[in-house]
Motif scaffolding. Structure first.
Motif, PDB file in Angstrom:
ATOM      1  N   CYS A 179      92.464  47.729 101.947  1.00  0.00           N
ATOM      2  CA  CYS A 179      93.810  48.305 101.746  1.00  0.00           C
ATOM      3  C   CYS A 179      93.927  48.926 102.973  1.00  0.00           C
ATOM      4  CB  CYS A 179      93.957  49.065 100.481  1.00  0.00           C
ATOM      5  SG  CYS A 179      95.532  49.672 100.186  1.00  0.00           S
ATOM      6  N   ASP A 187      86.932  43.670 100.879  1.00  0.00           N
ATOM      7  CA  ASP A 187      88.064  44.307  99.972  1.00  0.00           C
ATOM      8  C   ASP A 187      88.488  45.257 100.966  1.00  0.00           C
ATOM      9  OD1 ASP A 187      87.835  43.220  97.089  1.00  0.00           O
ATOM     10  OD2 ASP A 187      85.721  43.778  97.911  1.00  0.00           O
ATOM     11  N   SER A 237      91.370  40.864  98.706  1.00  0.00           N
ATOM     12  CA  SER A 237      90.214  40.666  98.168  1.00  0.00           C
ATOM     13  C   SER A 237      89.748  39.326  98.710  1.00  0.00           C
ATOM     14  CB  SER A 237      90.337  40.503  96.739  1.00  0.00           C
ATOM     15  OG  SER A 237      89.045  40.382  96.118  1.00  0.00           O
ATOM     16  N   HIS A 244      96.978  44.878 100.021  1.00  0.00           N
ATOM     17  CA  HIS A 244      95.690  45.002  99.465  1.00  0.00           C
ATOM     18  C   HIS A 244      94.851  43.611  99.437  1.00  0.00           C
ATOM     19  CE1 HIS A 244      92.762  43.987  96.068  1.00  0.00           C
ATOM     20  NE2 HIS A 244      92.128  45.070  96.487  1.00  0.00           N
ATOM     21  N   MET A 263      88.256  49.844 104.271  1.00  0.00           N
ATOM     22  CA  MET A 263      87.788  48.663 103.885  1.00  0.00           C
ATOM     23  C   MET A 263      86.477  48.582 103.526  1.00  0.00           C
ATOM     24  SD  MET A 263      87.230  46.393 107.507  1.00  0.00           S
ATOM     25  CE  MET A 263      88.900  46.194 107.719  1.00  0.00           C
ATOM     26  N   THR A 265      96.629  44.811 106.789  1.00  0.00           N
ATOM     27  CA  THR A 265      95.777  44.108 106.049  1.00  0.00           C
ATOM     28  C   THR A 265      95.777  42.853 105.986  1.00  0.00           C
ATOM     29  OG1 THR A 265      95.191  45.719 104.306  1.00  0.00           O
ATOM     30  CG2 THR A 265      95.228  43.686 103.595  1.00  0.00           C
ATOM     31  N   VAL A 317      88.574  51.510  97.590  1.00  0.00           N
ATOM     32  CA  VAL A 317      89.849  50.617  97.964  1.00  0.00           C
ATOM     33  C   VAL A 317      90.992  50.609  96.937  1.00  0.00           C
ATOM     34  CG1 VAL A 317      90.573  48.331  98.322  1.00  0.00           C
ATOM     35  CG2 VAL A 317      88.602  48.905  99.252  1.00  0.00           C
ATOM     36  N   ALA A 364      81.687  39.797  96.240  1.00  0.00           N
ATOM     37  CA  ALA A 364      80.950  41.109  96.426  1.00  0.00           C
ATOM     38  C   ALA A 364      79.825  41.039  95.404  1.00  0.00           C
ATOM     39  CB  ALA A 364      82.190  41.951  96.180  1.00  0.00           C
ATOM     40  N   ALA A 396      91.412  45.715  91.857  1.00  0.00           N
ATOM     41  CA  ALA A 396      90.725  46.183  93.033  1.00  0.00           C
ATOM     42  C   ALA A 396      89.245  46.194  92.374  1.00  0.00           C
ATOM     43  CB  ALA A 396      91.352  47.281  93.616  1.00  0.00           C
ATOM     44  N   ARG A 397      88.252  45.610  93.288  1.00  0.00           N
ATOM     45  CA  ARG A 397      86.808  45.632  92.947  1.00  0.00           C
ATOM     46  C   ARG A 397      86.395  46.599  93.539  1.00  0.00           C
ATOM     47  NH1 ARG A 397      85.469  39.616  95.423  1.00  0.00           N
ATOM     48  NH2 ARG A 397      85.894  40.810  97.184  1.00  0.00           N
ATOM     49  N   ASP A 398      86.507  47.420  94.526  1.00  0.00           N
ATOM     50  CA  ASP A 398      86.096  48.644  95.135  1.00  0.00           C
ATOM     51  C   ASP A 398      86.714  49.708  94.751  1.00  0.00           C
ATOM     52  OD1 ASP A 398      83.836  49.626  97.047  1.00  0.00           O
ATOM     53  OD2 ASP A 398      85.825  50.465  97.643  1.00  0.00           O
TER      54      ASP A 398
END
Length: 471
Positions: free
Chosen positions: A406, A404, A359, A357, A390, A410, A218, A363, A213-215
């Motif tokens: 969750c 991104d 993506s 989740h 989000m 979603t 999230v 980003a 997960a990038r964030d």
């Protein structure tokens, strides 16, 4: 297409009859090419056999059990919940076999002589040697050999108690308890499914972030969601050894310990199936992992009459990407030496946990961001699943670049967002569209408004904030 010496000739030879290979052969034939599709088994796609479909069948059973357990929050009190593990696994296999049959039936519709049941290896840039002694001469070749689950050394000697996504669905019953190694899509989905079906599951991962997960916000939402059904051991290394009636897993980290599990699911990646292709005879440049270097827009390997598609290229191991890549590679192979770049679609992935989740797109650092909290969102609260968040990413003019999330719903919200990114829409464009009440889609409004504010744009007059907080 053949001669008395057993030599076959064609315009395009495709190695591998999975999603990418099927798409490549069809695209090449559509261009008028004479094609050969080579596979040792023609067992159908990874998705149908051991990927997307059987995992979703198991998840469907898990969701049913979960819905019954949480019914009391609505004042509904079901009694006597009983999970028949043998029946659960049998339905998974029965329905899985339905999807597999549909895929295999497509091979029967190929033109006579197109399907070649054999293994192929390169004898030259335009030449393939088959296991049965025959040889294929092709104007162009597509490598679409797919991937296989990685089984690291500590787990190789554990016999049938060490599972992968290609063997777990063959279990006659649900395991007594389960260790899952790997917090990627396969590990997360199957771990939560088994946990909701009453299996005691512990998930181990070297990383501290699940699903890449990038964030951070999230990522925390995903961790909280999975952690309700699964014991998480993150940021740790593991070793495995056979034990009486199970597998002993030792782990090191903040809480080093060991435990015995009836089974272990190893979900640490799926490297491409390239061994045995004799790639050295194709004259291709390879990366550090032995994968041919290729152009993502054309799928061509260097200047050679060879193309890559699907999991074999170790790029984006997703079904829709494999299908797209197969179509691009097949069309370019049919027209070789004229090779046409194709614009790739917006990156898009979904992990089907609950909540799921997703993506989407980019980003980039410095992008405008907008956030939406679903912990008190109206429709989510009505359904007793108010959780998650989000984040949307946009350029200075408000054009959406990625997202991104969750949240409840979603997989559906993500489709709306990826379509918006793909079409170059702005946050203002979305806010100008109708939103029905009460819906999950309304929950996106705070994120969209935040981006509009940061871009210096005023929201449309017909998009007021009349709904009370949480509605």
């Amino acid at each position: 297409m053949s001669d008395p010496q057993g030599k076959l000739t064609c315009d395009v030879a495709v190695i591998g009859a999975g999603t990418a290979g099927i798409a490549a052969e069809a695209a090449a034939r559509k261009q008028g090419a004479r094609t050969l599709l080579i596979d040792p088994e023609f067992r159908g796609t990874l998705c149908a056999n051991t990927g997307c479909m059987p995992s979703k069948l198991l998840l469907a059973a898990a969701h049913a059990a979960h819905d019954i357990r949480r019914a009391p929050v609505f004042g509904i009190h079901p009694e006597g919940l009983r999970i028949d593990g043998k029946a659960v696994m049998q339905r998974v296999r029965d329905e899985r076999d339905h999807f597999v049959r549909a895929t295999r039936e497509s091979f029967d519709k190929l033109p006579d002589g197109t399907a070649i049941s054999s293994r192929a290896r390169f004898a030259g840039p335009n030449s393939l040697a088959l296991d049965d002694g025959r040889r294929i001469e092709a104007k162009a070749i597509v490598i679409a050999t797919g991937s296989s689950p990685l089984m690291p050394a500590p787990f190789r000697d554990l016999g049938p108690r060490a599972l992968t996504n290609e063997t777990i669905f063959e279990l006659p019953d649900l395991p007594e308890n389960l260790a899952v190694i790997g917090g990627g899509p396969i590990g997360l989905e199957l771990a939560q499914a088994m946990g909701r079906l009453g299996v005691a599951v512990t998930l181990f991962d070297k990383a501290t972030t699940l699903g890449k997960a990038r964030d951070p916000q999230v990522a925390e939402a995903l961790k909280q969601a999975v952690g309700r059904d699964v014991t998480l051991k993150l940021g740790c290394d593991t070793t495995a050894a056979a034990a009486k009636n199970g597998v002993r897993i030792d782990w090191s980290g903040d809480d080093s310990d060991s435990a015995v599990f009836s089974h272990v699911l190893v979900a640490v990646g799926r490297p491409p199936n390239l061994d045995g292709l004799d790639l050295d005879k194709a004259g291709l440049a390879l990366d550090d992992h032995g994968t041919p270097l290729f152009n993502r827009q054309t799928l061509q390997c260097g200047d050679a009459p060879i193309f890559m598609a699907g999991d074999a290229d170790a790029d984006v191991p997703l079904l829709h990407e494999a299908s797209d890549e197969g179509a691009i590679a097949g069309a370019n192979a049919a027209q070789f030496s004229v090779v046409t770049p194709d614009r790739r679609k917006t990156a898009f992935s979904v992990i089907f946990t609950d909540p799921a989740h997703a993506s989407i797109g980019l980003a980039p650092e410095g992008a405008l961001t907008g956030r939406a909290d679903y912990s008190n969102q109206g429709r989510s609260r009505a359904e007793a699943r108010a959780e998650g968040c989000m984040v949307l990413h946009a350029d200075p003019q408000g054009h959406l670049l990625g997202a991104d999330l969750c949240t409840p719903g979603t997989e559906h919200l993500a489709h709306l967002l990826v379509w918006a990114v793909e079409r170059g829409l702005t946050a203002m464009d979305l806010l100008s569209l109708p939103f029905y009440h009460p819906t999950l889609e309304e929950g996106m409004k705070p994120a969209l408004r935040e981006i509009c504010a940061k871009a210096g744009q005023t929201q449309p007059a017909n998009q007021d904030s009349a709904c009370p907080p949480g509605a």
